[in-house]
Design a protein around this motif. Structure first.
Motif, mmCIF file in Angstrom:
data_model
loop_
_atom_site.group_PDB
_atom_site.id
_atom_site.type_symbol
_atom_site.label_atom_id
_atom_site.label_comp_id
_atom_site.label_asym_id
_atom_site.label_seq_id
_atom_site.Cartn_x
_atom_site.Cartn_y
_atom_site.Cartn_z
ATOM 1 N N GLY A 424 0.859 -1.202 0.151
ATOM 2 C CA GLY A 424 0.104 -0.124 -0.173
ATOM 3 C C GLY A 424 0.832 1.291 -0.012
ATOM 4 O O GLY A 424 0.600 2.390 -0.672
ATOM 5 N N VAL A 425 1.893 1.220 0.704
ATOM 6 C CA VAL A 425 2.792 2.562 0.777
ATOM 7 C C VAL A 425 3.597 2.569 -0.696
ATOM 8 O O VAL A 425 3.542 3.556 -1.017
ATOM 9 C CB VAL A 425 3.902 2.302 2.010
ATOM 10 N N ALA A 426 4.021 1.506 -1.213
ATOM 11 C CA ALA A 426 4.604 1.516 -2.571
ATOM 12 C C ALA A 426 3.661 2.277 -3.488
ATOM 13 O O ALA A 426 3.932 2.982 -4.331
ATOM 14 C CB ALA A 426 4.920 0.118 -2.937
ATOM 15 N N LEU A 427 2.485 1.711 -3.350
ATOM 16 C CA LEU A 427 1.405 2.181 -4.445
ATOM 17 C C LEU A 427 1.059 3.674 -4.379
ATOM 18 O O LEU A 427 0.853 4.494 -5.226
ATOM 19 C CB LEU A 427 0.103 1.556 -4.402
ATOM 20 N N HIS A 428 0.971 4.099 -2.907
ATOM 21 C CA HIS A 428 0.650 5.549 -2.687
ATOM 22 C C HIS A 428 1.937 6.332 -3.225
ATOM 23 O O HIS A 428 1.605 7.492 -3.864
ATOM 24 C CB HIS A 428 0.603 5.597 -1.084
ATOM 25 N N ARG A 429 3.220 6.005 -3.100
ATOM 26 C CA ARG A 429 4.371 6.406 -3.400
ATOM 27 C C ARG A 429 4.176 6.837 -5.002
ATOM 28 O O ARG A 429 4.518 7.704 -5.505
ATOM 29 C CB ARG A 429 5.505 5.946 -2.875
ATOM 30 N N LEU A 430 3.899 5.690 -5.700
ATOM 31 C CA LEU A 430 3.596 5.507 -7.187
ATOM 32 C C LEU A 430 2.802 6.543 -7.562
ATOM 33 O O LEU A 430 2.829 6.981 -8.651
ATOM 34 C CB LEU A 430 3.621 4.106 -7.646
ATOM 35 N N THR A 431 1.567 6.680 -6.834
ATOM 36 C CA THR A 431 0.636 7.546 -7.361
ATOM 37 C C THR A 431 0.653 8.966 -6.900
ATOM 38 O O THR A 431 -0.051 9.950 -7.249
ATOM 39 C CB THR A 431 -0.702 6.944 -7.003
ATOM 40 N N ARG A 432 1.558 9.325 -5.944
ATOM 41 C CA ARG A 432 1.644 10.387 -5.361
ATOM 42 C C ARG A 432 2.652 11.364 -6.047
ATOM 43 O O ARG A 432 3.837 11.368 -6.024
ATOM 44 C CB ARG A 432 2.177 10.372 -3.935
ATOM 45 N N THR A 433 2.204 12.067 -7.239
ATOM 46 C CA THR A 433 2.902 12.758 -8.159
ATOM 47 C C THR A 433 2.386 14.435 -8.189
ATOM 48 O O THR A 433 1.056 14.467 -8.372
ATOM 49 C CB THR A 433 2.432 12.219 -9.623
ATOM 50 N N ARG A 434 3.225 15.130 -8.093
ATOM 51 C CA ARG A 434 3.193 16.381 -7.907
ATOM 52 C C ARG A 434 3.295 17.332 -9.027
ATOM 53 O O ARG A 434 4.502 17.139 -9.605
ATOM 54 C CB ARG A 434 3.990 17.036 -6.742
ATOM 55 N N ILE A 435 2.437 17.903 -9.697
ATOM 56 C CA ILE A 435 2.412 18.831 -10.899
ATOM 57 C C ILE A 435 2.288 20.188 -10.793
ATOM 58 O O ILE A 435 1.081 20.419 -10.269
ATOM 59 C CB ILE A 435 1.643 17.823 -12.077
ATOM 60 N N THR A 436 3.329 20.948 -11.212
ATOM 61 C CA THR A 436 3.009 22.314 -10.872
ATOM 62 C C THR A 436 3.139 23.125 -12.018
ATOM 63 O O THR A 436 4.186 22.650 -13.055
ATOM 64 C CB THR A 436 3.968 22.860 -9.730
ATOM 65 N N HIS A 437 2.741 24.217 -11.992
ATOM 66 C CA HIS A 437 2.870 25.172 -13.393
ATOM 67 C C HIS A 437 3.248 26.429 -12.808
ATOM 68 O O HIS A 437 2.548 27.179 -11.941
ATOM 69 C CB HIS A 437 1.792 25.092 -14.144
ATOM 70 N N HIS A 438 4.350 27.377 -13.270
ATOM 71 C CA HIS A 438 4.394 28.672 -13.048
ATOM 72 C C HIS A 438 5.117 29.359 -14.273
ATOM 73 O O HIS A 438 5.890 28.446 -15.020
ATOM 74 C CB HIS A 438 5.107 28.961 -11.683
ATOM 75 N N GLU A 439 5.000 30.746 -14.399
ATOM 76 C CA GLU A 439 5.656 31.324 -15.661
ATOM 77 C C GLU A 439 6.742 32.190 -15.011
ATOM 78 O O GLU A 439 6.532 32.938 -14.273
ATOM 79 C CB GLU A 439 4.565 32.322 -16.339
ATOM 80 N N GLU A 440 7.616 32.461 -15.681
ATOM 81 C CA GLU A 440 8.794 33.161 -15.284
ATOM 82 C C GLU A 440 9.512 33.754 -16.673
ATOM 83 O O GLU A 440 9.887 33.036 -17.429
ATOM 84 C CB GLU A 440 9.933 32.175 -14.694
ATOM 85 N N GLU A 441 9.453 35.104 -16.858
ATOM 86 C CA GLU A 441 10.102 35.624 -17.941
ATOM 87 C C GLU A 441 9.524 35.262 -19.172
ATOM 88 O O GLU A 441 10.451 34.905 -20.163
ATOM 89 C CB GLU A 441 11.667 35.644 -17.836
ATOM 90 N N GLY A 442 8.307 35.066 -19.278
ATOM 91 C CA GLY A 442 7.577 34.500 -20.552
ATOM 92 C C GLY A 442 7.882 32.823 -20.823
ATOM 93 O O GLY A 442 7.393 32.783 -21.837
ATOM 94 N N VAL A 443 8.543 32.482 -20.088
ATOM 95 C CA VAL A 443 8.684 30.969 -20.327
ATOM 96 C C VAL A 443 7.905 30.220 -19.114
ATOM 97 O O VAL A 443 7.898 30.472 -18.214
ATOM 98 C CB VAL A 443 10.258 30.522 -20.099
ATOM 99 N N HIS A 444 6.847 29.402 -19.722
ATOM 100 C CA HIS A 444 6.224 28.645 -18.615
ATOM 101 C C HIS A 444 6.875 27.255 -18.586
ATOM 102 O O HIS A 444 7.370 26.454 -19.035
ATOM 103 C CB HIS A 444 4.812 28.117 -19.511
ATOM 104 N N HIS A 445 6.927 26.939 -17.113
ATOM 105 C CA HIS A 445 7.622 25.818 -16.342
ATOM 106 C C HIS A 445 6.686 24.929 -15.887
ATOM 107 O O HIS A 445 5.861 25.339 -14.925
ATOM 108 C CB HIS A 445 8.693 26.510 -15.357
#
Length: 872
Positions: A424-445
């Motif tokens: 269960g812990v392994a599956l939780h780690r496998l599915t725990r994906t953080r996806i973020t977005h920010h813009e800096e000097e006209g470039v989207h990261h």
């Protein structure tokens, strides 16, 4: 030649050994019994005897069953097993399982279950699946042992108090208050004396204590408690060993089939995992002793499983307890100096002799003393070190669930719960994906932290659609896995962005990780479609081991800032291109694109003169032998010198990439600690004086962090004596500052193998031109004189002499520089006040082995520093 492990020199042209025509060839002799093996076997026997009786008492089996298991484990596993120095016998980890089987099925059926478990182990050994058993999470194994230890301790506490334990932990806990109200003073006194001797004996101080500690603490504890009980006339239950003629052997198994199968699987699992993990741990102990590792090879785990299976078949058939590798006895065997499997086998023979000839002596032992001994073993099975380890690796939940399951439900149930929690812990780690977005000097990261599987595709798609069509984007992937669904989602989005004139750059967060390849202004592709330039010269991956390497693409062309060669003839700005270059370009809004120039002038072939560095070394940048049009040019700040000049292709770019990687990856992790050090100032506890050799990484060797070491480095780790006109007081100033201002508690002088300064001292010529280096090396002259002085003891490493004259001088130099240190006023004052310690250290670079100068004594011996011992 290795400085840590003796090498075996085989004759390149072995001679043929002929025999007389009618005489048979001589058979090779078996391994001889050495004095080291004999003494080690006695030490292990003295530990195994009381522990075997105590474990048999804890399981409720006949006490003779513990002796049978100890003898069979020593002889059978010692002869057939794959870990020569591991000692097998009745193990505390099997106590709860065996006790439950005896309560449910009786003794004779329990012996039959042991035989069947041994056959199962033989089958697993023949299938060669021993390594698979190591796939069980260590948190589950440690949790299982901790649960068993708690169960043992609670049950034996009733015997210590003079009562009788139940088979259930809950019942034992329920009846504990009533048992405390009816304590038997004699039983408690004998148990307390046993525990006191067990804890105090290994801590006896002084030289006399060192001699007394040669006797094993368990034997001393039981013997002392038995003698006191006899002298005081205590009437207590004692060991009862019935006649061997009435000893019960294995019978046909009786009981429900499913229950018997579950019992066999439980015994097989616990015995196998404990034995295999023990064999791996013994390998670590042996590796820490270079003189021993040359004689004893690594464990053959499949053979060890076969040996354990054969021992369980024999032990069960003869009416003995289940057998497994035992950490306490194995550690004692290695520490006592055993060099072969003969020590293990002889210890089994000694147990047989004791079981046949020492019955009257064994029957004097009070059961309360054995119960206290086993209770202490159970408490030690709950290891604080293991708890800290699983907490650091975020597996404390798996550990806790397994422990509680074993305590309240049983071993098989607890292990099953632990495996389920680990999954269960392994599956939780496998599915725990953080996806973020920010813009800096006209470039989207867009940053993806974690494994990118189909479960994360919806969130990934939503985040990617936050990037406007036609914009410039950087997708940072921080993970080691991407499945097909995530791959297609990224590929489709990337193609859409390219169709609208946008650019996409896919990079990894770690140094050296680059995904895809350039396709011009359209950006990067995940696949390698034809027609795109190949710039995938970087082959580093997240799992690349730490090393001083660079990901250099072969120099095949020229690069031009404005149509002309950029780094001299035959160079390219892409020669050391890595993802840091790509990221820096993207962050500044300038993309890495293929060069648009065709037919770039090429430089003629340049031949290297003798003594020049190789063509592919950093020193030859600008003088490569053959040239071709440059495939790529990196235009942007943050690479090279930041100005685009030709000097930015060598160490300047390497320095900039290293700093960039630190700022991006490491600085966020250490910023808080460095901020604290900035507020409080440096307060190091050690002054570490070592050579300027680039291979000596002091923080890595000593496992130190910022603020721990005050480091002084110079050529040859020299300490000029005070008062000499050296023209350089930097070393003396550092010593004075470290001792008087920083108040360091120790100073370590560290030499190393292959020291160039020592080689220069040995090869010094008085007629050579005077240089600053030679003037500095004069401070090493006393070390050369000391080595040549035959009246002094010769510095050496533990177990062997120096490999050559250079190593001999390296060792002697450390000792001589310590004498120079003592001559400094600040050091001598601190030594007289007892506020400072001096240490000598030698580090063998090729073997990654550290040696410390032994304290006291006339011999100047550097003893190796090994790994921690096995825990009980």
């Amino acid at each position: 030649m290795s400085a840590c492990t003796p090498t075996r020199h085989d004759d390149a042209n072995p001679k043929e050994h002929s025999h007389e025509p009618h005489s048979p060839p001589a058979r090779p002799r078996g391994p001889r019994l050495t004095g080291a093996d004999a003494s080690a076997s006695i030490a292990v026997f003295l530990i195994a005897l009381p522990l075997s009786l105590g474990i048999a008492l804890a399981t409720g089996a006949p006490l003779q069953a513990g002796l049978v298991a100890a003898a069979v484990g020593g002889v059978v596993v010692g002869r057939l097993g794959g870990a020569p120095l591991q000692v097998s016998g009745p193990a505390a980890g099997l106590t709860v399982v065996t006790a439950e089987l005896i309560q449910r099925y009786g003794w004779r059926t329990t012996c039959a279950i042991t035989v069947l478990a041994g056959l199962a182990q033989l089958g697993l050994g023949l299938l060669r699946v021993a390594r698979t058993a190591l796939a069980v999470s260590p948190a589950i194994v440690h949790g299982m042992l901790a649960g068993i230890g708690v169960t043992i301790a609670v049950a034996q506490l009733h015997i210590v108090l003079g009562g009788t334990p139940h088979s259930s932990v809950l019942l034992n806990l329920r009846d504990l208050p009533a048992q405390l109200a009816q304590v038997q003073t004699a039983s408690l006194a004998v148990s307390a004396l046993t525990l006191a001797l067990l804890l105090a004996w290994p801590r006896l101080p002084g030289r006399g204590g060192r001699l007394l500690r040669a006797m094993p603490a368990p034997l001393v504890a039981v013997t002392g408690a038995t003698a006191c009980a006899a002298l005081l006339g205590f009437s207590l239950p004692k060991v009862d060993l019935p006649s061997w003629s009435s000893h019960a052997l294995a019978g046909l198994p009786e009981g429900p089939v499913l229950g018997l199968i579950a019992a066999v699987l439980t015994i097989t699992l616990v015995c196998s995992v404990q034995s295999l993990l023990g064999a791996v741990a013994v390998d670590k102990l042996i590796a820490a002793r270079p003189e021993l590792s040359a004689r004893v090879g690594r464990a053959d785990l499949d053979r060890e499983l076969l040996g354990q299976g054969a021992a369980n078949v024999v032990s069960g058939a003869l009416g003995g307890l289940p057998v497994a590798g035992v950490a306490v006895r194995s550690t004692a065997n290695v520490n006592a100096g055993a060099v072969s499997r003969n020590s293990t086998m002889l210890h089994g023979v000694l147990v047989v002799i004791a079981a046949l000839l020492m019955v009257p002596v064994l029957e004097l032992i009070p059961l309360a003393s054995l119960a206290a001994l086993v209770m202490a073993v159970g408490i030690q099975m709950v290891s604080l070190h293991h708890i800290r380890t699983v907490t650091r690796h975020r597996e404390v939940l798996v550990y806790a669930v397994t422990t509680l399951g074993v305590v309240f439900l049983g071993v098989l149930e607890g292990v099953t719960l632990g495996i389920g929690m680990a999954v269960g812990v392994a599956l939780h780690r496998l599915t725990r994906t953080r996806i973020t977005h920010h813009e800096e000097e006209g470039v989207h990261h867009v940053r993806v932290r974690g494994q990118l599987t189909f479960l994360a595709v919806p969130r990934l798609s939503r985040t990617l659609h936050l990037v406007p069509q036609g914009a410039r984007a950087v997708v940072e992937l921080d993970g080691s896995f991407m499945d097909h669904a995530a791959y297609e989602a990224l590929q489709d989005w990337q193609n859409t962005q390219a169709a609208h004139g946008g650019t996409v750059e896919l990079v990894g967060r770690r140094t050296g990780v680059r995904i895809g390849e350039p396709t011009g202004p359209a950006g990067f592709h995940l696949d390698g479609r034809p027609g795109t330039p190949d710039t995938s010269g970087c082959r580093c991956h997240p799992w690349t081991p730490w090393r001083n390497h660079q990901c250099a693409i072969p120099e095949t062309g020229t690069s031009d800032r404005a149509g002309s060669p950029a780094g001299g003839p035959g160079t390219t700005d892409e020669a050391t291109h890595t993802p840091e270059d790509t990221r820096s370009s993207a962050l500044t809004g300038r993309l890495v694109t293929p060069s648009a120039s065709v037919g770039t002038p090429t430089a003629p072939t340049t031949a290297l003169a003798p003594g020049d560095p190789p063509a592919d070394s950093p020193e030859t940048t600008g003088t490569a032998s053959t040239t071709a049009p440059a495939p790529t040019t990196a235009t942007g700040t943050g690479t090279g010198t930041g100005t685009g000049t030709g000097t930015g292709t060598g160490t300047g770019r390497q320095l900039a990439r290293g700093i960039s990687a630190f700022q991006r990856n490491t600085a966020p992790l250490v910023r808080g600690e460095l901020a604290r050090l900035a507020r409080e100032g440096q307060q190091p506890s050690q002054l570490f004086l070592t050579c300027a050799d680039s291979r000596l990484v002091t923080s890595m060797i000593t496992s130190s962090g910022p603020g721990d070491l005050f480091v002084v480095r110079n050529v040859g780790n020299l300490v000029p004596p005070p008062g000499e006109e050296s023209g350089d007081d930097s070393v003396a100033a550092a010593i004075e500052y470290g001792v008087d201002v920083l108040r360091v508690r120790s100073i370590t002088v560290c030499g190393h193998s292959g020291c160039g300064a020592m080689q220069a001292l040995l090869a010094s010529d008085q007629d050579t031109v005077e240089t600053p280096l030679r003037r500095w090396l004069r401070h090493g002259g006393p070390s050369v004189a000391r080595m040549a002085d035959g009246s002094r003891p010769t510095a050496r490493l533990a177990g062997r002499a120096a490999a050559d004259a250079v190593e001999q001088l390296c060792l002697t130099n450390v000792i001589q520089q310590l004498e120079h240190l003592r001559a400094h006023d600040s050091v001598s004052r601190a030594l007289r006040a007892g506020e400072l310690e001096l240490h000598g250290m030698y580090f063998h670079v090729g073997e990654a082995q550290a040696y410390l100068l032994a304290d006291g004594g006339e011999d100047e011996v550097f003893d190796h520093v090994g790994v921690a011992d096995l825990s009980a």
